[in-house]
Motif scaffolding. Structure first.
Motif, short mmCIF file in Angstrom:
data_model
loop_
_atom_site.label_atom_id
_atom_site.label_comp_id
_atom_site.label_asym_id
_atom_site.label_seq_id
_atom_site.Cartn_x
_atom_site.Cartn_y
_atom_site.Cartn_z
N ASN A 161 73.47 85.06 46.37
CA ASN A 161 74.57 84.13 46.07
C ASN A 161 74.14 82.98 45.16
O ASN A 161 74.81 81.93 45.13
N ASP A 162 73.03 83.16 44.41
CA ASP A 162 72.58 82.08 43.53
C ASP A 162 72.09 82.64 42.21
O ASP A 162 70.92 82.97 42.06
N SER A 163 73.00 82.74 41.25
CA SER A 163 72.62 83.24 39.92
C SER A 163 72.10 82.13 39.02
O SER A 163 71.63 82.40 37.92
N ARG A 164 72.17 80.89 39.47
CA ARG A 164 71.78 79.76 38.62
C ARG A 164 70.33 79.35 38.83
O ARG A 164 69.50 79.50 37.93
N SER A 165 70.00 78.84 40.00
CA SER A 165 68.68 78.25 40.21
C SER A 165 67.67 79.21 40.82
O SER A 165 66.47 78.93 40.83
N GLY A 166 68.13 80.34 41.33
CA GLY A 166 67.21 81.29 41.92
C GLY A 166 66.76 80.93 43.31
O GLY A 166 65.71 81.40 43.77
N ASN A 167 67.55 80.12 44.00
CA ASN A 167 67.23 79.73 45.38
C ASN A 167 68.40 80.07 46.30
O ASN A 167 69.07 79.18 46.83
N PRO A 168 68.64 81.35 46.50
CA PRO A 168 69.81 81.75 47.31
C PRO A 168 69.63 81.45 48.78
O PRO A 168 68.51 81.47 49.30
N ASP A 169 70.74 81.15 49.46
CA ASP A 169 70.70 81.03 50.91
C ASP A 169 71.30 82.26 51.58
O ASP A 169 71.23 82.40 52.80
N THR A 170 71.90 83.15 50.78
CA THR A 170 72.40 84.43 51.29
C THR A 170 71.93 85.53 50.37
O THR A 170 72.24 85.52 49.17
N LYS A 171 71.18 86.47 50.92
CA LYS A 171 70.64 87.58 50.15
C LYS A 171 71.40 88.85 50.52
O LYS A 171 71.08 89.52 51.49
N PHE A 172 72.41 89.16 49.71
CA PHE A 172 73.34 90.22 50.05
C PHE A 172 72.65 91.59 50.19
O PHE A 172 72.92 92.33 51.14
N VAL A 173 71.79 91.93 49.24
CA VAL A 173 71.15 93.24 49.28
C VAL A 173 70.20 93.34 50.48
O VAL A 173 70.20 94.33 51.21
N ALA A 174 69.39 92.31 50.68
CA ALA A 174 68.47 92.30 51.81
C ALA A 174 69.23 92.39 53.14
O ALA A 174 68.83 93.15 54.05
N ASP A 175 70.32 91.66 53.25
CA ASP A 175 71.12 91.70 54.48
C ASP A 175 71.76 93.07 54.68
O ASP A 175 71.87 93.56 55.82
N ALA A 176 72.18 93.69 53.57
CA ALA A 176 72.81 95.02 53.67
C ALA A 176 71.79 96.06 54.13
O ALA A 176 72.12 96.92 54.97
N ILE A 177 70.57 95.99 53.62
CA ILE A 177 69.53 96.93 54.07
C ILE A 177 69.21 96.71 55.54
O ILE A 177 69.05 97.66 56.31
N ALA A 178 69.11 95.44 55.94
CA ALA A 178 68.84 95.13 57.35
C ALA A 178 69.93 95.71 58.25
O ALA A 178 69.63 96.24 59.34
N ALA A 179 71.17 95.63 57.81
CA ALA A 179 72.27 96.19 58.59
C ALA A 179 72.13 97.70 58.72
O ALA A 179 72.28 98.26 59.82
N LEU A 180 71.85 98.38 57.62
CA LEU A 180 71.70 99.83 57.66
C LEU A 180 70.55 100.24 58.58
O LEU A 180 70.67 101.20 59.35
N GLU A 181 69.45 99.51 58.50
CA GLU A 181 68.29 99.83 59.33
C GLU A 181 68.59 99.61 60.82
O GLU A 181 67.97 100.22 61.68
N ALA A 182 69.55 98.73 61.11
CA ALA A 182 69.94 98.46 62.50
C ALA A 182 71.09 99.36 62.95
O ALA A 182 71.60 99.20 64.07
N GLY A 183 71.51 100.29 62.07
CA GLY A 183 72.59 101.19 62.44
C GLY A 183 73.97 100.62 62.25
O GLY A 183 74.94 101.14 62.81
N ARG A 184 74.08 99.54 61.49
CA ARG A 184 75.37 98.90 61.25
C ARG A 184 75.79 99.06 59.79
O ARG A 184 74.97 99.39 58.93
N LYS A 185 77.04 98.78 59.52
CA LYS A 185 77.54 98.76 58.16
C LYS A 185 77.32 97.37 57.57
O LYS A 185 77.46 96.36 58.27
N PRO A 186 76.98 97.29 56.29
CA PRO A 186 76.82 95.97 55.67
C PRO A 186 78.10 95.16 55.74
O PRO A 186 79.20 95.69 55.57
#
Length: 204
Positions: A161-186
């Protein structure tokens, strides 16, 4: 970030906000057709080459968009972190070199060498794969999960969620992979890709 880079990123975001977003192409839950595209090392790459993969982080990116360039280090970091876990990055350049000469195959090779890309950087010269995914911006990310049915699309959108400064507080791809690995949908399964619009062949 230098002032000139901030200006270019701001312009790219403005263009992104005003660009039409296609509702065609693959949707969440669709099985993605395999493809075969040329890598910067001269080899051809397909999803079937990755027999041990759990899925793929497929990113449409390019040489010239300031937003895509700003994300390059983060894309390398994604590959280094998640490739060993079974989710390699595959990057595809959707831009037409006839419209933007700096997107040529030779320039792609140089960019990959200069940055030390750890992942394939593929050329989609006729936009065939780009259109299947209905990618609209660079970067634009599609997370696939390998299943018994095939490679299922589970997330579409921005890397974080940070295309400007490169310091995101939400990492969509990382969170989506974590969800899949836990058996959940992103959740979210889709976000808005922010970047430059794709440079299509003239007349398309």
């Amino acid at each position: 970030m230098k002032a000139t880079n901030v200006l270019w990123v701001g312009l790219a975001i403005l263009l992104s906000a005003n660009a039409p977003v296609s509702d065609k192409g693959y949707q969440i839950g669709d099985v993605v057709e395999d493809f075969r595209l040329k890598n910067v090392n001269g080899d051809y790459v397909s999803l079937a080459d990755y027999s041990d993969a759990k899925g793929f982080i497929l990113i449409f990116t390019c040489n010239t968009c300031p937003v895509a360039v700003a994300y390059e280090d983060r894309i390398i970091a994604l590959d280094r972190q998640y490739r060993p876990q079974g989710y390699p990055v595959i990057a595809i350049n959707p831009n037409d070199a006839g419209v933007e000469p700096r997107e040529s195959y030779e320039q792609m090779q140089q960019r990959a060498k200069d940055k030390g890309f750890t992942f394939p950087y593929l050329l989609d010269p006729d936009h065939i794969v780009t259109k299947r995914f209905a990618a609209t911006h660079t970067p634009h990310t599609f997370l696939l999960q390998k299943t018994d049915k095939g490679n299922v699309l589970q997330y579409i959108g921005a890397i974080d969620n940070d295309s400007r400064s490169g310091n995101p507080d939400t990492k969509f791809v990382a969170d989506a992979i974590a969800a899949l690995e836990a058996g959940r949908k992103p959740d979210p399964a889709t976000t808005k890709a922010v970047g430059c619009t794709i440079k299509w062949k003239q007349g398309e």
